[in-house]
Design a protein around this motif. Sequence first.
Motif, mmCIF file in Angstrom:
data_model
loop_
_atom_site.group_PDB
_atom_site.id
_atom_site.type_symbol
_atom_site.label_atom_id
_atom_site.label_comp_id
_atom_site.label_asym_id
_atom_site.label_seq_id
_atom_site.Cartn_x
_atom_site.Cartn_y
_atom_site.Cartn_z
ATOM 1 N N MET A 164 0.827 -1.209 0.000
ATOM 2 C CA MET A 164 0.000 0.000 0.000
ATOM 3 C C MET A 164 0.858 1.254 0.000
ATOM 4 S SD MET A 164 -3.247 -0.708 -0.120
ATOM 5 C CE MET A 164 -2.691 -1.885 -1.343
ATOM 6 N N VAL A 165 1.897 1.257 0.832
ATOM 7 C CA VAL A 165 2.782 2.418 0.888
ATOM 8 C C VAL A 165 3.484 2.621 -0.450
ATOM 9 C CG1 VAL A 165 4.855 3.364 1.972
ATOM 10 C CG2 VAL A 165 3.119 2.246 3.373
ATOM 11 N N ALA A 166 3.928 1.512 -1.034
ATOM 12 C CA ALA A 166 4.661 1.602 -2.299
ATOM 13 C C ALA A 166 3.777 2.060 -3.452
ATOM 14 C CB ALA A 166 5.276 0.247 -2.633
ATOM 15 N N MET A 167 2.543 1.566 -3.504
ATOM 16 C CA MET A 167 1.687 1.834 -4.656
ATOM 17 C C MET A 167 0.942 3.161 -4.571
ATOM 18 S SD MET A 167 2.186 -0.718 -6.668
ATOM 19 C CE MET A 167 0.827 -0.632 -7.822
ATOM 20 N N PHE A 168 0.692 3.652 -3.351
ATOM 21 C CA PHE A 168 -0.196 4.800 -3.234
ATOM 22 C C PHE A 168 0.430 6.014 -2.571
ATOM 23 C CE2 PHE A 168 -3.001 1.081 -3.442
ATOM 24 C CZ PHE A 168 -3.781 1.452 -4.512
ATOM 25 N N SER A 169 1.689 5.960 -2.189
ATOM 26 C CA SER A 169 2.325 7.166 -1.644
ATOM 27 C C SER A 169 2.510 8.172 -2.769
ATOM 28 C CB SER A 169 3.668 6.826 -1.006
ATOM 29 O OG SER A 169 4.524 6.218 -1.938
ATOM 30 N N GLU A 170 2.546 9.451 -2.448
ATOM 31 C CA GLU A 170 2.566 10.500 -3.466
ATOM 32 C C GLU A 170 3.857 10.454 -4.278
ATOM 33 O OE1 GLU A 170 1.539 13.553 -5.887
ATOM 34 O OE2 GLU A 170 0.310 12.356 -4.546
ATOM 35 N N ARG A 171 4.989 10.359 -3.583
ATOM 36 C CA ARG A 171 6.246 10.253 -4.314
ATOM 37 C C ARG A 171 6.794 8.866 -4.053
ATOM 38 N NH1 ARG A 171 9.677 13.093 -7.102
ATOM 39 N NH2 ARG A 171 11.873 12.603 -7.090
ATOM 40 N N ARG A 172 6.993 8.119 -5.114
ATOM 41 C CA ARG A 172 7.252 6.721 -4.902
ATOM 42 C C ARG A 172 8.455 6.264 -5.695
ATOM 43 N NH1 ARG A 172 8.374 4.485 -1.353
ATOM 44 N NH2 ARG A 172 9.282 2.649 -2.212
ATOM 45 N N ARG A 173 8.398 5.083 -6.143
ATOM 46 C CA ARG A 173 9.523 4.406 -6.738
ATOM 47 C C ARG A 173 9.958 5.036 -8.057
ATOM 48 N NH1 ARG A 173 9.675 -0.810 -4.860
ATOM 49 N NH2 ARG A 173 10.349 -1.604 -6.852
ATOM 50 N N PHE A 174 11.151 4.686 -8.465
ATOM 51 C CA PHE A 174 11.720 5.089 -9.749
ATOM 52 C C PHE A 174 11.882 6.606 -9.851
ATOM 53 C CE2 PHE A 174 8.905 1.329 -10.904
ATOM 54 C CZ PHE A 174 9.883 0.413 -10.588
ATOM 55 N N TRP A 175 12.016 7.304 -8.721
ATOM 56 C CA TRP A 175 12.261 8.739 -8.696
ATOM 57 C C TRP A 175 11.147 9.551 -9.355
ATOM 58 C CZ3 TRP A 175 16.327 9.808 -5.685
ATOM 59 C CH2 TRP A 175 17.309 8.838 -5.545
ATOM 60 N N MET A 176 9.944 9.058 -9.303
ATOM 61 C CA MET A 176 8.830 9.807 -9.870
ATOM 62 C C MET A 176 7.565 9.491 -9.088
ATOM 63 S SD MET A 176 7.950 7.688 -13.369
ATOM 64 C CE MET A 176 9.623 7.693 -13.967
ATOM 65 N N ASN A 177 6.592 10.407 -9.136
ATOM 66 C CA ASN A 177 5.344 10.121 -8.438
ATOM 67 C C ASN A 177 4.472 9.205 -9.291
ATOM 68 O OD1 ASN A 177 3.884 11.770 -10.305
ATOM 69 N ND2 ASN A 177 4.509 13.572 -9.154
ATOM 70 N N ARG A 178 3.459 8.700 -8.661
ATOM 71 C CA ARG A 178 2.632 7.676 -9.300
ATOM 72 C C ARG A 178 1.918 8.205 -10.545
ATOM 73 N NH1 ARG A 178 -2.744 5.908 -8.283
ATOM 74 N NH2 ARG A 178 -3.065 3.731 -8.865
ATOM 75 N N SER A 179 1.445 9.457 -10.471
ATOM 76 C CA SER A 179 0.707 10.013 -11.609
ATOM 77 C C SER A 179 1.594 10.120 -12.846
ATOM 78 C CB SER A 179 0.141 11.391 -11.247
ATOM 79 O OG SER A 179 1.179 12.284 -10.886
ATOM 80 N N LEU A 180 2.862 10.493 -12.661
ATOM 81 C CA LEU A 180 3.780 10.577 -13.797
ATOM 82 C C LEU A 180 4.057 9.192 -14.363
ATOM 83 C CD1 LEU A 180 5.717 12.088 -15.652
ATOM 84 C CD2 LEU A 180 7.456 11.967 -13.847
#
Length: 285
Positions: free
Chosen positions: A65-81
């Motif tokens: 949940m933290v990985a998939m829905f946090s605002e700034r997340r993996r791969f140095w980009m936010n989820r929306s990008l």
Amino acid sequence: MVEVYDPYFVQKTNDVGIIGLSSLQKMTAAMRMLAYGVATDSVDDYLRIGESTAIERLKHFVKAMVAMFSERRRFWMNRSLFLHILSIVEAYDSYFVQKTNDVGIIGLSSLQKMTATMRMLTYGVAADSVDDYLRIGESTAIERLKHFVKAVVAMFSERYLRSPNNDDISRLLAIGSNRGFPGMLGSIDSMHWKWKNCPTARKGRAPLVNYLINRNDYIMGYYLADGIYLQWATFVKTVSSSQGNKEIYFAKAQESAMTDVERASGVLQARFAIVKGSARFWKRK
């Protein structure tokens, strides 16, 4: 989405053919503990999940949940990008669209394919390392990476992979002027053009600009450089063996500005670790 992120939630069959808990059972157990605050051993009667197993699944669920829905997340980009790039790549290349084969087995989702690609690009991991994580073999991961890179170049090169336009040059000149170097366009060490030994192709070449230094007008921009480069009008180098306050001050200012430009370039490169081993796909033709 939890299933895609963490294969721990995927239903499996053991060596003797016994089907394990479904993803729905695993997530239901985690949600009962989170939503109702029930004890971990209370889900045993309801879902046939032991206490230690329930705790383990709860930890996996929270991490997902933290990985998939946090605002700034993996791969140095936010989820929306991340999802924006995914939608554009999927629309450009049908290779990323999830498909079903002739016997009805559903293939990898576009999210799995792009996640494997981004892990290789940003973390610099080997192609076979995504097998355990995303169930994608080495050759398939490499093939998807090539498709992804071609799609990104095709869809984003016009805006992001181009030569500086007038607005870009104006912004760079403003930054250089604020640092005490009017007419500066950047640092030559951070440009990474295709050269051999020395940049003869850039001799006397720089964008035409207009700026004023000591009441003198200049019409060609320049790049900061260190002492290894030739004495060209497009390079402004530091003063070696500085003598006098003016030369010492200039050398400090030039080296400081050049270091800042190169540091910013280094940060951008650090976000994509694959550039450190980009030759891994090099082939002799």
